[in-house]
Motif scaffolding. Structure first.
Motif, PDB file in Angstrom:
ATOM      1  N   ILE A 161      48.630  36.671  32.280  1.00 26.95           N
ATOM      2  CA  ILE A 161      48.254  37.271  33.453  1.00 26.95           C
ATOM      3  C   ILE A 161      48.450  36.078  34.536  1.00 26.95           C
ATOM      4  O   ILE A 161      47.776  35.211  34.582  1.00 26.95           O
ATOM      5  CB  ILE A 161      47.310  38.040  33.696  1.00 26.95           C
ATOM      6  CG1 ILE A 161      46.840  39.090  32.382  1.00 26.95           C
ATOM      7  CG2 ILE A 161      47.255  38.812  34.982  1.00 26.95           C
ATOM      8  CD1 ILE A 161      48.112  40.041  32.211  1.00 26.95           C
ATOM      9  N   ASN A 162      49.510  36.021  35.267  1.00 27.48           N
ATOM     10  CA  ASN A 162      49.661  35.048  36.465  1.00 27.48           C
ATOM     11  C   ASN A 162      48.940  35.509  37.982  1.00 27.48           C
ATOM     12  O   ASN A 162      49.401  36.200  38.362  1.00 27.48           O
ATOM     13  CB  ASN A 162      51.012  34.853  36.492  1.00 27.48           C
ATOM     14  CG  ASN A 162      51.519  33.686  35.404  1.00 27.48           C
ATOM     15  OD1 ASN A 162      51.150  32.959  34.871  1.00 27.48           O
ATOM     16  ND2 ASN A 162      52.755  34.541  34.750  1.00 27.48           N
ATOM     17  N   VAL A 175      48.658  41.785  40.304  1.00 28.93           N
ATOM     18  CA  VAL A 175      47.704  41.509  38.917  1.00 28.93           C
ATOM     19  C   VAL A 175      47.286  42.748  38.133  1.00 28.93           C
ATOM     20  O   VAL A 175      47.372  42.574  36.890  1.00 28.93           O
ATOM     21  CB  VAL A 175      46.529  40.594  39.408  1.00 28.93           C
ATOM     22  CG1 VAL A 175      45.616  40.216  38.206  1.00 28.93           C
ATOM     23  CG2 VAL A 175      47.147  38.977  39.999  1.00 28.93           C
ATOM     24  N   ASP A 226      49.252  45.432  38.275  1.00 24.49           N
ATOM     25  CA  ASP A 226      50.367  45.919  37.403  1.00 24.49           C
ATOM     26  C   ASP A 226      50.584  45.204  36.129  1.00 24.49           C
ATOM     27  O   ASP A 226      50.891  45.500  35.152  1.00 24.49           O
ATOM     28  CB  ASP A 226      51.740  45.692  38.437  1.00 24.49           C
ATOM     29  CG  ASP A 226      51.600  46.806  39.328  1.00 24.49           C
ATOM     30  OD1 ASP A 226      50.953  47.857  39.235  1.00 24.49           O
ATOM     31  OD2 ASP A 226      52.541  46.586  40.207  1.00 24.49           O
ATOM     32  N   GLN A 227      50.161  43.873  36.137  1.00 25.40           N
ATOM     33  CA  GLN A 227      50.433  42.762  34.973  1.00 25.40           C
ATOM     34  C   GLN A 227      49.295  43.496  33.738  1.00 25.40           C
ATOM     35  O   GLN A 227      49.367  43.392  32.698  1.00 25.40           O
ATOM     36  CB  GLN A 227      50.394  41.595  35.364  1.00 25.40           C
ATOM     37  CG  GLN A 227      51.193  40.904  36.140  1.00 25.40           C
ATOM     38  CD  GLN A 227      50.961  39.266  36.457  1.00 25.40           C
ATOM     39  OE1 GLN A 227      50.852  38.418  35.489  1.00 25.40           O
ATOM     40  NE2 GLN A 227      50.618  39.103  37.803  1.00 25.40           N
TER      41      GLN A 227
END
Length: 226
Positions: A62-63, A76, A78-79
């Motif tokens: 997760i970035n 975030v 959405d990730q």
């Protein structure tokens, strides 16, 4: 000194007491899911993982890079949603911070994710609101050159508005409440003493990684590549 003057001084002290430096109250943060509900979330994810018609990564990256704002919170989340079946997540954080409410959104999304292993890897910057987000992970690893800054919240009046006494008072109350929430979340994650965190945050300067390690804000420092 007359009794009347003493009474006036006492009344004045009472009126401004909430704005003077004072110990914050230690309390469990209100963003944490209760164990019973979290168990249901994880049980559902395990069932969905067993019937999924696709392979599931053991650890999902997760970035979170850049300013903490509504756009980042949406990205975030959405990730995290895409990685809802993964038993582990690793959140890469490189941010100078930003909006407190957006940081809370991200914090809650990480805490409510069903993964049983939540790791934060800190890049060049983990500052301000980003510290709150890092506290959502169970294990926090800093790089050797991470700049870490935990500080008190701040506000800047819009020069186009009229800031009356009452508006300043309301802003002070809001900042005090935000500081309490912020530092209690960090205290929950780190196990550090709330008063010590408040003293350190009030300095408004970066903390050394060694201090962060000793106080539980990070759990590990990666060695610099040779």
């Amino acid at each position: 000194m007359s009794a009347d003057l003493l009474a006036r001084i006492s009344a004045l002290e009472g009126a401004i007491a909430e704005f003077l430096p004072a110990a914050l109250e230690r309390r469990r943060n209100g963003f944490e899911p209760c164990d019973r509900l979290m168990a249901k979330v994880r049980a559902k994810a395990e069932i969905d993982r067993d019937v999924a018609c696709m392979s599931v990564a053991e650890v999902a990256p997760i970035n979170m890079v850049g300013e903490v704002d509504d756009a980042m919170a949406t990205a975030v989340c959405d990730q995290l949603d895409a990685a809802r079946l993964c038993p582990g997540i690793e959140v890469f954080i490189d941010s100078e911070g930003g909006d407190f409410d957006a940081a809370v959104r991200i914090y809650r999304a990480i805490r409510w994710h069903p993964a049983t292993r939540k790791r934060a890897r800190l890049g060049r910057r983990c500052m301000s609101a980003a510290v709150l987000i890092s506290a959502a992970c169970d294990h926090r690893v800093a790089s050797a050159n991470t700049e870490f800054l935990m500080h008190l919240t701040a506000d800047q009046p819009d020069h186009r508005d009229r800031w009356t006494l009452y508006k300043h008072i309301e802003a002070a109350r809001r900042l005090r409440m935000t500081d309490s929430l912020y530092l209690n979340v960090v205290a929950d994650a780190s196990g550090a003493d709330l008063a010590e965190l408040a003293i350190e945050a009030a300095k408004d300067e970066p903390q050394s990684l060694q201090w962060c390690l000793e106080n539980g804000l990070i759990n590990e420092i990666e060695e610099a590549p040779k």
